[in-house]
Design a protein around this motif. Structure first.
Motif, PDB file in Angstrom:
ATOM      1  N   ALA A  31      94.871 -15.556  60.263  1.00 28.53           N
ATOM      2  CA  ALA A  31      96.027 -15.389  59.382  1.00 28.53           C
ATOM      3  C   ALA A  31      97.141 -16.252  59.964  1.00 28.53           C
ATOM      4  N   ALA A  32      97.723 -17.118  59.126  1.00 32.77           N
ATOM      5  CA  ALA A  32      98.749 -18.048  59.609  1.00 32.77           C
ATOM      6  C   ALA A  32      99.981 -18.006  58.726  1.00 32.77           C
ATOM      7  N   ASP A  33     101.144 -18.021  59.383  1.00 37.21           N
ATOM      8  CA  ASP A  33     102.382 -18.271  58.640  1.00 37.21           C
ATOM      9  C   ASP A  33     102.893 -19.630  59.133  1.00 37.21           C
ATOM     10  N   GLU A  34     104.170 -19.899  59.087  1.00 40.22           N
ATOM     11  CA  GLU A  34     104.679 -21.206  59.498  1.00 40.22           C
ATOM     12  C   GLU A  34     104.733 -21.401  61.012  1.00 40.22           C
ATOM     13  N   ALA A  35     104.629 -20.330  61.796  1.00 33.17           N
ATOM     14  CA  ALA A  35     104.795 -20.461  63.244  1.00 33.17           C
ATOM     15  C   ALA A  35     103.706 -19.799  64.083  1.00 33.17           C
ATOM     16  N   THR A  36     102.941 -18.873  63.522  1.00 30.26           N
ATOM     17  CA  THR A  36     102.041 -18.058  64.321  1.00 30.26           C
ATOM     18  C   THR A  36     100.661 -17.967  63.676  1.00 30.26           C
ATOM     19  N   LEU A  37      99.622 -17.986  64.530  1.00 31.15           N
ATOM     20  CA  LEU A  37      98.254 -17.753  64.084  1.00 31.15           C
ATOM     21  C   LEU A  37      97.764 -16.455  64.700  1.00 31.15           C
ATOM     22  N   TRP A  38      97.267 -15.553  63.857  1.00 30.71           N
ATOM     23  CA  TRP A  38      96.668 -14.305  64.321  1.00 30.71           C
ATOM     24  C   TRP A  38      95.168 -14.420  64.169  1.00 30.71           C
ATOM     25  N   VAL A  39      94.425 -14.045  65.219  1.00 26.94           N
ATOM     26  CA  VAL A  39      92.961 -14.085  65.211  1.00 26.94           C
ATOM     27  C   VAL A  39      92.480 -12.656  65.390  1.00 26.94           C
ATOM     28  N   ALA A  82      98.196 -18.342  74.056  1.00 28.36           N
ATOM     29  CA  ALA A  82      97.422 -17.261  73.452  1.00 28.36           C
ATOM     30  C   ALA A  82      97.689 -15.971  74.205  1.00 28.36           C
ATOM     31  N   ASN A  83      97.957 -14.904  73.460  1.00 28.88           N
ATOM     32  CA  ASN A  83      98.182 -13.586  74.045  1.00 28.88           C
ATOM     33  C   ASN A  83      97.464 -12.549  73.205  1.00 28.88           C
ATOM     34  N   ALA A  84      97.049 -11.472  73.860  1.00 23.82           N
ATOM     35  CA  ALA A  84      96.433 -10.364  73.135  1.00 23.82           C
ATOM     36  C   ALA A  84      97.510  -9.365  72.753  1.00 23.82           C
ATOM     37  N   SER A  85      97.389  -8.870  71.532  1.00 25.39           N
ATOM     38  CA  SER A  85      98.289  -7.825  71.043  1.00 25.39           C
ATOM     39  C   SER A  85      97.424  -6.812  70.307  1.00 25.39           C
ATOM     40  N   GLY A  86      97.037  -5.764  71.017  1.00 27.88           N
ATOM     41  CA  GLY A  86      96.105  -4.803  70.427  1.00 27.88           C
ATOM     42  C   GLY A  86      94.775  -5.474  70.159  1.00 27.88           C
ATOM     43  N   ARG A  87      94.300  -5.417  68.908  1.00 30.69           N
ATOM     44  CA  ARG A  87      93.017  -6.017  68.535  1.00 30.69           C
ATOM     45  C   ARG A  87      93.232  -7.394  67.903  1.00 30.69           C
ATOM     46  N   THR A  88      94.285  -8.081  68.321  1.00 34.26           N
ATOM     47  CA  THR A  88      94.634  -9.379  67.754  1.00 34.26           C
ATOM     48  C   THR A  88      94.954 -10.372  68.862  1.00 34.26           C
ATOM     49  N   ILE A  89      94.507 -11.616  68.685  1.00 37.89           N
ATOM     50  CA  ILE A  89      94.940 -12.720  69.546  1.00 37.89           C
ATOM     51  C   ILE A  89      96.033 -13.447  68.781  1.00 37.89           C
ATOM     52  N   VAL A  90      97.158 -13.674  69.435  1.00 37.45           N
ATOM     53  CA  VAL A  90      98.291 -14.350  68.815  1.00 37.45           C
ATOM     54  C   VAL A  90      98.438 -15.717  69.470  1.00 37.45           C
ATOM     55  N   LEU A  91      98.402 -16.782  68.649  1.00 36.02           N
ATOM     56  CA  LEU A  91      98.573 -18.144  69.141  1.00 36.02           C
ATOM     57  C   LEU A  91      99.850 -18.738  68.565  1.00 36.02           C
ATOM     58  N   GLU A  92     100.621 -19.386  69.447  1.00 40.13           N
ATOM     59  CA  GLU A  92     101.868 -20.039  69.042  1.00 40.13           C
ATOM     60  C   GLU A  92     102.040 -21.318  69.859  1.00 40.13           C
ATOM     61  N   ARG A  93     102.817 -22.247  69.331  1.00 41.18           N
ATOM     62  CA  ARG A  93     103.122 -23.473  70.064  1.00 41.18           C
ATOM     63  C   ARG A  93     103.866 -23.143  71.346  1.00 41.18           C
TER      64      ARG A  93
END
Length: 112
Positions: A90-98, A44-55
């Motif tokens: 929001a999810a695509d095939e590889a990334t979840l945005w929170v 999990a990483n923060a990118s602006g006002r979004t948390i990005v989760l990836e495997r």
């Protein structure tokens, strides 16, 4: 003769979910899109006002046996989340945005 409107196709799956008292989220629709299963490690990483989760095999976050992921409280606060608030996934095939659902209020204010 009117021109037919092309249907919109979403590139991501969008969901609104509640963060539980232990800062966990779960959404089977997004997890299916991402092909996430219990025991999977996530970064999990923060990118602006979004948390990005990836495997990430070496990450400390893990999808628990009930398919929930505990979000780091510091990252939640960095996106403007407050206790009792829902989040927008929001999810695509590889990334979840929170994101905080408060962003929906600001982006839709012009259209209300």
């Amino acid at each position: 003769m009117p021109v037919p409107v092309t249907p919109l196709a979403a590139r991501r799956t969008h969901r609104i979910v509640s963060v539980d008292a232990s800062y966990r989220v779960m959404d089977h629709v997004c997890w299916r899109r991402l092909r996430w299963t219990p025991g999977m490690h996530l970064a999990a990483n923060a990118s602006g006002r979004t948390i990005v989760l990836e495997r990430a095999a070496d990450a400390t976050l893990e999808l628990d046996p009930r398919s929930r992921v505990r979000l780091p409280v510091g990252l939640l606060r960095s996106i403007g989340w407050q206790s009792g608030s829902d989040v927008w996934l929001a999810a695509d095939e590889a990334t979840l945005w929170v994101r905080s659902t408060a962003l929906l209020d600001t982006s839709g204010a012009d259209h209300a």
